[in-house]
Enzyme design. Structure first.
Site, PDB file in Angstrom:
ATOM      1  N   CYS A  95       5.515  19.102  -3.957  1.00  0.00           N
ATOM      2  CA  CYS A  95       5.090  19.288  -5.249  1.00  0.00           C
ATOM      3  C   CYS A  95       4.709  20.358  -6.009  1.00  0.00           C
ATOM      4  O   CYS A  95       4.337  20.290  -7.212  1.00  0.00           O
ATOM      5  CB  CYS A  95       3.758  18.196  -5.375  1.00  0.00           C
ATOM      6  SG  CYS A  95       4.220  16.431  -4.894  1.00  0.00           S
ATOM      7  N   HIS A 234       0.511  19.190 -11.526  1.00  0.00           N
ATOM      8  CA  HIS A 234       1.242  18.045 -10.911  1.00  0.00           C
ATOM      9  C   HIS A 234       0.850  16.752 -11.102  1.00  0.00           C
ATOM     10  O   HIS A 234      -0.290  16.347 -11.051  1.00  0.00           O
ATOM     11  CB  HIS A 234       1.383  18.356  -9.313  1.00  0.00           C
ATOM     12  CG  HIS A 234       2.149  17.200  -8.615  1.00  0.00           C
ATOM     13  ND1 HIS A 234       3.204  16.772  -8.901  1.00  0.00           N
ATOM     14  CD2 HIS A 234       1.434  16.388  -7.698  1.00  0.00           C
ATOM     15  CE1 HIS A 234       3.545  15.784  -8.102  1.00  0.00           C
ATOM     16  NE2 HIS A 234       2.633  15.608  -7.455  1.00  0.00           N
ATOM     17  N   ASN A 264       5.200   9.610  -9.753  1.00  0.00           N
ATOM     18  CA  ASN A 264       5.098  11.154  -9.012  1.00  0.00           C
ATOM     19  C   ASN A 264       6.348  11.473  -8.873  1.00  0.00           C
ATOM     20  O   ASN A 264       6.962  11.018  -7.865  1.00  0.00           O
ATOM     21  CB  ASN A 264       4.142  11.057  -7.878  1.00  0.00           C
ATOM     22  CG  ASN A 264       3.999  12.318  -7.156  1.00  0.00           C
ATOM     23  OD1 ASN A 264       4.758  13.268  -7.406  1.00  0.00           O
ATOM     24  ND2 ASN A 264       3.041  12.387  -6.140  1.00  0.00           N
TER      25      ASN A 264
HETATM   26  N1  ACO Z   1      -0.638  -3.119  -3.635  1.00  0.00           N
HETATM   27  C1  ACO Z   1      -1.877  -3.575  -3.433  1.00  0.00           C
HETATM   28  N2  ACO Z   1      -2.481  -3.334  -2.144  1.00  0.00           N
HETATM   29  C2  ACO Z   1      -2.286  -2.084  -1.560  1.00  0.00           C
HETATM   30  C3  ACO Z   1      -1.130  -1.247  -1.945  1.00  0.00           C
HETATM   31  C4  ACO Z   1      -0.406  -1.681  -3.111  1.00  0.00           C
HETATM   32  N3  ACO Z   1       0.850  -1.001  -3.562  1.00  0.00           N
HETATM   33  N4  ACO Z   1      -0.970  -0.217  -1.304  1.00  0.00           N
HETATM   34  C5  ACO Z   1      -2.139  -0.191  -0.437  1.00  0.00           C
HETATM   35  N5  ACO Z   1      -2.855  -1.396  -0.654  1.00  0.00           N
HETATM   36  C6  ACO Z   1      -3.982  -1.694   0.132  1.00  0.00           C
HETATM   37  C7  ACO Z   1      -4.266  -1.451   1.339  1.00  0.00           C
HETATM   38  O1  ACO Z   1      -3.357  -2.194   2.428  1.00  0.00           O
HETATM   39  C8  ACO Z   1      -5.570  -1.499   1.653  1.00  0.00           C
HETATM   40  O2  ACO Z   1      -5.914  -3.058   1.974  1.00  0.00           O
HETATM   41  P1  ACO Z   1      -7.355  -3.218   3.097  1.00  0.00           P
HETATM   42  O3  ACO Z   1      -8.337  -2.655   2.464  1.00  0.00           O
HETATM   43  O4  ACO Z   1      -7.005  -4.839   3.063  1.00  0.00           O
HETATM   44  O5  ACO Z   1      -6.711  -2.497   4.270  1.00  0.00           O
HETATM   45  C9  ACO Z   1      -6.434  -1.349   0.038  1.00  0.00           C
HETATM   46  O6  ACO Z   1      -4.997  -1.609  -0.619  1.00  0.00           O
HETATM   47  C10 ACO Z   1      -6.799   0.091   0.068  1.00  0.00           C
HETATM   48  O7  ACO Z   1      -6.171   1.088   0.379  1.00  0.00           O
HETATM   49  P2  ACO Z   1      -6.533   2.542  -0.001  1.00  0.00           P
HETATM   50  O8  ACO Z   1      -5.362   3.274   0.644  1.00  0.00           O
HETATM   51  O9  ACO Z   1      -7.846   2.517   0.855  1.00  0.00           O
HETATM   52  O10 ACO Z   1      -6.788   2.834  -1.212  1.00  0.00           O
HETATM   53  P3  ACO Z   1      -7.058   4.105  -2.014  1.00  0.00           P
HETATM   54  O11 ACO Z   1      -8.277   3.499  -3.011  1.00  0.00           O
HETATM   55  O12 ACO Z   1      -7.354   5.272  -1.287  1.00  0.00           O
HETATM   56  O13 ACO Z   1      -6.250   4.660  -3.070  1.00  0.00           O
HETATM   57  C11 ACO Z   1      -3.986   5.934  -3.173  1.00  0.00           C
HETATM   58  C12 ACO Z   1      -4.817   4.979  -2.329  1.00  0.00           C
HETATM   59  C13 ACO Z   1      -3.893   5.561  -4.408  1.00  0.00           C
HETATM   60  C14 ACO Z   1      -2.971   6.546  -2.512  1.00  0.00           C
HETATM   61  C15 ACO Z   1      -5.116   7.173  -3.131  1.00  0.00           C
HETATM   62  O14 ACO Z   1      -5.495   7.415  -1.650  1.00  0.00           O
HETATM   63  C16 ACO Z   1      -4.449   8.288  -3.803  1.00  0.00           C
HETATM   64  O15 ACO Z   1      -4.802   8.550  -5.062  1.00  0.00           O
HETATM   65  N6  ACO Z   1      -4.225   9.496  -2.971  1.00  0.00           N
HETATM   66  C17 ACO Z   1      -3.771  10.596  -3.449  1.00  0.00           C
HETATM   67  C18 ACO Z   1      -2.288  10.818  -2.923  1.00  0.00           C
HETATM   68  C19 ACO Z   1      -1.418  11.032  -3.742  1.00  0.00           C
HETATM   69  O16 ACO Z   1      -1.575  10.988  -5.136  1.00  0.00           O
HETATM   70  N7  ACO Z   1      -0.129  11.114  -3.334  1.00  0.00           N
HETATM   71  C20 ACO Z   1       0.811  11.344  -4.018  1.00  0.00           C
HETATM   72  C21 ACO Z   1       1.870  12.304  -3.209  1.00  0.00           C
HETATM   73  S1  ACO Z   1       1.192  13.931  -2.951  1.00  0.00           S
HETATM   74  C22 ACO Z   1       1.141  14.533  -4.213  1.00  0.00           C
HETATM   75  O17 ACO Z   1       1.819  14.512  -5.051  1.00  0.00           O
HETATM   76  C23 ACO Z   1       0.111  15.700  -4.062  1.00  0.00           C
END
Ligand code: ACO
Length: 309
Positions: A95, A234, A264
């Site tokens: 990214c 990004h 993304n």
């Molecule tokens: N739909 C429904 N439920 C989902 C999904 C989905 N697509 N994906 C995961 N879940 C569930 C999980 O199974 C989990 O369930 P559980 O609690 O019963 O186990 C629950 O949702 C919570 O999941 P978390 O991963 O804890 O959710 P979080 O609040 O951390 O959000 C996210 C996840 C959005 C990915 C967050 O960590 C984030 O924004 N991270 C930044 C990473 C990013 O943006 N990466 C992009 C690529 S890297 C880059 O571009 C820099």
């Protein structure tokens, strides 16, 4: 493809995706590969600039989803455009790929050796995400964007830059990991071709390291925060942008966003945002504005350019 459309193929919801990321839809390539998207960008840049393909000295494609390792995606684009005098190569920095590539291209031009070059960020993420993993596949989209650089004046457009990497933390975001597998290999490790991510670790990295990098680069350029017209970061997640604006104590409206429409798109996110900001008139390209371009992602890599355009 809307969030609603994804609910037909996996257990997810518009509410989960949009509340955590701001993403409402993304574009998914049906049959076009990364070089096809990148070629269209190259054609559009040539048409807008009035340059002929033969006048290009180089083409850099930032991508983590190349058509192949060999030839590079940039080599395929070079052939498609008919840029017979250009050398071409891919740059892998996830990214941060567009920002890294722009910094490299700027040095090529500033050296005096080359006059005209194209930098494209292009990724078909839909071919490298694991569609059985709802926690990553919903985040990404396919896209491409780019810029054409020309040696027109002695005044630099990039007034400060700071590029960073931390390979020790690389394991929190990986794709296309291949193992030695010759008849002489002594282990039996399997390849991990699809994208894997520790979402929390990536989120923490983005909100901790990236604001520091932006401040450090602004300081180098003697630009106070208030003098920045727009921040083009990004496009991973609106919550990351919200936190960034709070940490930098800067008006959130200066952080342009379009991930709601595209998801993304990795190396393509910043040039698509830039292109839309130019089309809407927010960015004027008359030399009067100071813009911050910041990439962050796999590697880990991150980096900021302060540009006067
Ligand atoms: N739909 C429904 N439920 C989902 C999904 C989905 N697509 N994906 C995961 N879940 C569930 C999980 O199974 C989990 O369930 P559980 O609690 O019963 O186990 C629950 O949702 C919570 O999941 P978390 O991963 O804890 O959710 P979080 O609040 O951390 O959000 C996210 C996840 C959005 C990915 C967050 O960590 C984030 O924004 N991270 C930044 C990473 C990013 O943006 N990466 C992009 C690529 S890297 C880059 O571009 C820099």
């Amino acid at each position: 493809m809307t969030n609603e459309a994804l609910t037909k193929i996996m257990d997810t919801s518009d509410e989960w995706i949009s509340s955590r990321t701001g993403i409402r839809q993304r574009h998914i390539s049906v049959d076009e590969n990364t070089s096809d998207l990148a070629t269209k960008v190259g054609q559009q840049l040539l048409a807008k600039s009035g340059l002929q393909a033969e006048e290009l000295d180089f083409i850099i494609v930032a991508t983590i989803s190349p058509d192949s390792n060999m030839p590079s995606t940039a080599n395929i684009v070079q052939a498609n455009l008919g840029a017979i005098n250009a050398f071409s190569f891919d740059l892998t920095a996830a990214c941060s790929g567009f920002v890294y590539s722009l910094a490299v291209a700027d040095k090529l031009i500033a050296s005096g050796a080359y006059k005209n070059g194209i930098v494209i960020g292009a990724d078909v993420m839909s071919k490298i995400v694991d569609w059985t993993d709802r926690s990553t596949s919903v985040l990404f989209g396919d896209g491409a964007g780019g810029v054409l650089l020309q040696a027109l004046s002695e005044t630099p457009s990039i007034i400060a830059e700071s590029l960073k990497a931390d390979g020790k933390r690389g394991v929190c975001l990986t794709s296309n990991r291949t193992q030695p597998s010759s008849p002489f290999s002594t282990h039996n490790l399997s390849d991990e071709l699809y994208l894997k991510m520790d979402g929390r670790a990536v989120f923490d990295f983005a909100v901790r390291d990236v604001p520091k990098n932006i401040l450090e680069t602004l300081e180098k350029s003697d630009t106070p925060l208030e003098a920045v017209d727009y921040f083009l970061l990004h496009q991973a997640n609106t919550r990351i942008l919200d936190k960034m604006a709070r940490k930098l104590k800067t008006d959130r409206s200066k952080f342009l966003a379009n991930m709601q429409e595209y998801g993304n798109t990795t190396a393509a996110s910043i040039p698509i945002l830039l292109s839309e900001a130019v089309a809407s008139g927010s960015i004027k390209l008359d030399g009067s504005q100071k813009i911050v371009l910041t990439g962050f992602g796999g590697g880990l890599t991150w980096g900021t350019l302060v540009v006067k355009i």
